[in-house]
Write a protein that holds these residues in place. Sequence first.
Motif, PDB file in Angstrom:
ATOM      1  N   GLU A   1       0.318   3.358  -6.728  1.00 19.03           N
ATOM      2  CA  GLU A   1       0.055   2.043  -7.323  1.00 19.03           C
ATOM      3  C   GLU A   1       0.739   1.860  -8.681  1.00 19.03           C
ATOM      4  O   GLU A   1       1.478   0.906  -8.898  1.00 19.03           O
ATOM      5  CB  GLU A   1      -1.455   1.849  -7.473  1.00 19.03           C
ATOM      6  CG  GLU A   1      -1.847   0.605  -8.245  1.00 19.03           C
ATOM      7  CD  GLU A   1      -3.295   0.642  -8.703  1.00 19.03           C
ATOM      8  OE1 GLU A   1      -3.599  -0.005  -9.721  1.00 19.03           O
ATOM      9  OE2 GLU A   1      -4.120   1.324  -8.054  1.00 19.03           O
TER      10      GLU A   1
ATOM     11  N   ASP B   1       0.865  -1.181   0.000  1.00 16.99           N
ATOM     12  CA  ASP B   1       0.000   0.000   0.000  1.00 16.99           C
ATOM     13  C   ASP B   1       0.896   1.223   0.000  1.00 16.99           C
ATOM     14  O   ASP B   1       1.462   1.594   1.025  1.00 16.99           O
ATOM     15  CB  ASP B   1      -0.912  -0.004   1.229  1.00 16.99           C
ATOM     16  CG  ASP B   1      -1.853   1.207   1.261  1.00 16.99           C
ATOM     17  OD1 ASP B   1      -1.828   1.997   0.300  1.00 16.99           O
ATOM     18  OD2 ASP B   1      -2.598   1.338   2.249  1.00 16.99           O
TER      19      ASP B   1
ATOM     20  N   THR C   1      -1.639  -1.214  -4.043  1.00 18.45           N
ATOM     21  CA  THR C   1      -2.734  -0.258  -4.028  1.00 18.45           C
ATOM     22  C   THR C   1      -2.196   1.075  -3.530  1.00 18.45           C
ATOM     23  O   THR C   1      -1.037   1.193  -3.134  1.00 18.45           O
ATOM     24  CB  THR C   1      -3.887  -0.765  -3.135  1.00 18.45           C
ATOM     25  OG1 THR C   1      -5.026   0.085  -3.297  1.00 18.45           O
ATOM     26  CG2 THR C   1      -3.489  -0.781  -1.660  1.00 18.45           C
TER      27      THR C   1
ATOM     28  N   GLY D   1      -2.619  -4.325  -9.828  1.00 21.04           N
ATOM     29  CA  GLY D   1      -2.933  -3.104  -9.088  1.00 21.04           C
ATOM     30  C   GLY D   1      -4.382  -3.157  -8.656  1.00 21.04           C
ATOM     31  O   GLY D   1      -5.232  -3.741  -9.353  1.00 21.04           O
TER      32      GLY D   1
ATOM     33  N   GLU E   1      -7.795   1.509  -4.068  1.00 19.60           N
ATOM     34  CA  GLU E   1      -7.727   1.505  -2.598  1.00 19.60           C
ATOM     35  C   GLU E   1      -9.009   1.039  -1.927  1.00 19.60           C
ATOM     36  O   GLU E   1      -8.987   0.283  -0.958  1.00 19.60           O
ATOM     37  CB  GLU E   1      -7.386   2.915  -2.105  1.00 19.60           C
ATOM     38  CG  GLU E   1      -6.010   3.389  -2.486  1.00 19.60           C
ATOM     39  CD  GLU E   1      -5.785   4.816  -2.035  1.00 19.60           C
ATOM     40  OE1 GLU E   1      -6.060   5.112  -0.870  1.00 19.60           O
ATOM     41  OE2 GLU E   1      -5.347   5.630  -2.857  1.00 19.60           O
TER      42      GLU E   1
ATOM     43  N   LYS F   1       3.846  -0.662  -9.319  1.00 20.25           N
ATOM     44  CA  LYS F   1       3.488  -1.818 -10.164  1.00 20.25           C
ATOM     45  C   LYS F   1       4.449  -1.932 -11.342  1.00 20.25           C
ATOM     46  O   LYS F   1       4.934  -3.014 -11.673  1.00 20.25           O
ATOM     47  CB  LYS F   1       2.048  -1.684 -10.655  1.00 20.25           C
ATOM     48  CG  LYS F   1       1.538  -2.849 -11.489  1.00 20.25           C
ATOM     49  CD  LYS F   1       0.061  -2.653 -11.787  1.00 20.25           C
ATOM     50  CE  LYS F   1      -0.513  -3.846 -12.565  1.00 20.25           C
ATOM     51  NZ  LYS F   1      -0.006  -3.885 -13.944  1.00 20.25           N
TER      52      LYS F   1
END
Length: 979
Positions: free
Chosen positions: A382, A322, A378, A394, A397, A386
């Motif tokens: 992201e 996150d 996330t 991905g 949120e 990623k």
Amino acid sequence: MELTVGVDVGSTTVKVVIYEGEKLLFKHYERHLSQVRQKTAEILAEAKDLLIGREFKAAISGSAGLGLSKATGIDFVQEVFATGEAVKKYASDTDVVIELGGEDAKIIFFTGGMEERMNGTCAGGTGAFIDQMASLLAVTPDELDKLSANYEKIYPIASRCGVFAKSDIQPLLNQGARKEDIAVSIFQAVVDQTITGLAQGRQIKGKVLFLGGPLFFLKGLQRRFKETLRLSDENAVFPDLGPYAVAIGTSIFARKQERSYTYEDFLARITQASDDSDRTEYLEPLFKDEGEYEEFRARHAKATVERRDIASYYGGAYLGIDCGSTTTKMVLLSEDDKILYEYYSSNKGNPVTIVKEQLEQIYKLCGDHVIMKGSAVTGYGEDLIKNAFNVDAGLVETMAHLRAARFFNPKVDFILDIGGQDIKCFKVKNNCIDSIMLNEACSSGCGSFIETFAKSMGYDIATFANFGLFSKYPVDLGSRCTVFMNSSVKQAQKDGATVEDISAGLSMSVVKNAIYKVIRARSADELGKELVVQGGTFLNDGVLRSFEKELGHDVVRPEIAGLMGAFGAALFSKSLHKDVSSVIKPGDLRRFEHTAKATICQGCTNKCNLTINTFSGGRRFISGNRCERPLGQKETQEVPNLFEYKLNRIKALRSPKGTRGRIGIPLGLNMIENLPFWFTFFTELGFEVVLSDISSRQLYLTGQYSIPSDTACYPAKLMHGHIESLISKGVDMIFYPCMSYNFDEKTADNHFNCPVVAYYPELLYGNMEKLHHVKFLYPYLGLHNRTYFNRSIRNFINKEICIIPYSEIRRASSKAYQAYAKWGEDVKTEGRRALKYAKDHHLKTIVLAGRPYHIDPEINHGIDRLISSFGIVVVTEDAVAHLVEPQKVKVLNQWTYHARLYNSAKYVTTQENMELIQLVSFGCGIDAITTDEVRDILESGGKMYTQLKIDEINNLGAVKIRIRSLLEAMDERSRREHE
């Protein structure tokens, strides 16, 4: 010779000067960390040898000095007056003074009529603002200054409030933007705030004296002021005594006073005042005693996740990342959902480096006995993470947090996640998301709200938060914006409130902001009964306790409240059912490198500020785009987009050379929708119609100096730039009428234009000096009544422009009304085509509803193109509003544009696979009415309400989250309906 002492107690610093006649004997500048009286006494003690045994005169000034003056009986002088006294004595040829303090900003015009202006309760664009931004970049203000010297480009960043700016800066950091560029952008934001927020339309010219600590110590800020205001070295003056100007002026004021002091008397007054307490308003304590607190902790300790020693674990693992607005969180789960590894820390403005370091640590612990089977990321960063590390997937949120919340309470009906700057809350109905709410640009109900105050008082956030748990007298600070709250906290300190009382009060304030300002609940009961709260802010027991007390019942706070996004992402990665994750392998990780370079996209008129991230092996990821073009990904299909359709129709207008002159029309506000009418009318009369340029950031900046209010909506502010554009084109006249009424579409109780739209020409004429030197035509007209219009326009033209036969005017008028009607029918026809296309191709449709001028690309910042990039058909409110009967609403429905909103919302409730997103401009007061009404219409019809607030800042990070969350919710609802 006579001794005089000037004490300037500002919002963040204390300045003391001592003069003997005209000779400066002593000066001292120091931060007081909110201990204003104690710090003043300490500084005076340093000057003891100069003062003891002699009488002297003294006075106090500064934003925090008034309370000290009242408590001590020492004379007080208002700081703007004190500044004026110092300037008159030592720099009498000054035309303008700009002074920036910790939380105060002042501008004094000496030439062209004496005028003094000062910021109110907002500390945007001041030293405190710069401190907050430096903290966000994990640098000191001095380091921020040095960074700014090596910039390559300047990003637009909001400055009217620190939390707005954070919402702009953090995504830039997450996208890999250079800190040097962000540093100079922060200084430019301060300059812009001074011009728009303080000067408010009055030009800053001549010899400008820059005072205050930030303008003395920060050379980068000096350069931005000089370049923006186009000041020569002679006209931009940064004096050595700049930080002491108010204190010097205060000492000058003191000379005129009768009262004298001895050192012992003066110091005693200061030290004794520090013990005064006059606090009367307080709230109920969070906990009665330690026993109640321990019971509270035991209850919440039950919502936990088991840990497992990674060293003794053999099998598959699932990684969740996150990358949030201010922190990076990582969780590694075992096959049976136990936590093998966890990480939670500030991303320090460089999330790529943080993730790289943590992946190295994870691989070291995993060895060859743990296989990475899945990975997901996330949060705001992201896309960057990623692409940088080849993460499998991905996840938006909201969906990550929903998965995590269900793990702890399968019956959850409301989830509230409060992070550093973000609030995400959504209702869960029939086991799927029913409505989504996110804060757009204000983080007054977030963790950074408390963190800001903790740092200002010299504490880390954990220590500061714990102070308030057993406060007996929590301060009632209400629910206000962070920088507005500063004044409340300062007042509480003056009244004797302790750090413990302020800490408890702020915890309660965060909760009230979240419930009543972001969620906008009429009462706490609206939030449901099965609540799960999460996010790092809820790790603060004071905030959690405040929330439960406000609700009146218990909630579930998982023990991993700060890791829920990462935990949800890890759970999601399990659902991918991969044998081996594609995430970067240990060998490639050791060779991993990352560089970032800023550029501007030329792919379309959006001119997006892009950051080109280059990774090992030459891989690239381009961030900052508002559509898919910069990524080199071709859209699979060109879906209908009525925003683009309408804008292209305007761009295609071409006026022939006219025999009666060139008439300029600004391309903004209601003139955009009425353009077919006015373009046809004047063309038929033999004028060449010249339009201002399509809005852009540069166009806005050309007119920024004349904007009289920073609280006006961005579409209105842009009109200053449109006028500048027309003046630069050398037109014979500029036509921009005042129009109280809009066209009467027979769908509402009346058909007014909003006051800003109706009368902005008057404001422009009053604030733009250039308009006094061109022919600016701003008559009061109404297009709703043809007979009235024909008479009034004939009289006006014959008087102000030239004599034209009435028959010719009526003929031109008739053609103009026909052109306007045809334009409207064309939009409806295109709307029908778009809806049919969506149905035939089984695509989702979004009604992007707002004002007609929201089609302006500088106003909508490419939101329509962002939605289209997901393969969604975009239509406007005026393309579908006629498809239902006029709506009856709970309020007086007297605005044409509002009526369209209500009708289009009703139409959406009758359609499958269709939702409405409402665009709202910051500063639009009457939209406070529409948002509630549109929400009620949509939710009563089983649809979700989504609102996007837009202003001059074009960061679409939060916007993208809203749109993706809405799409995910639509998909999930559709899946469940067909199960």
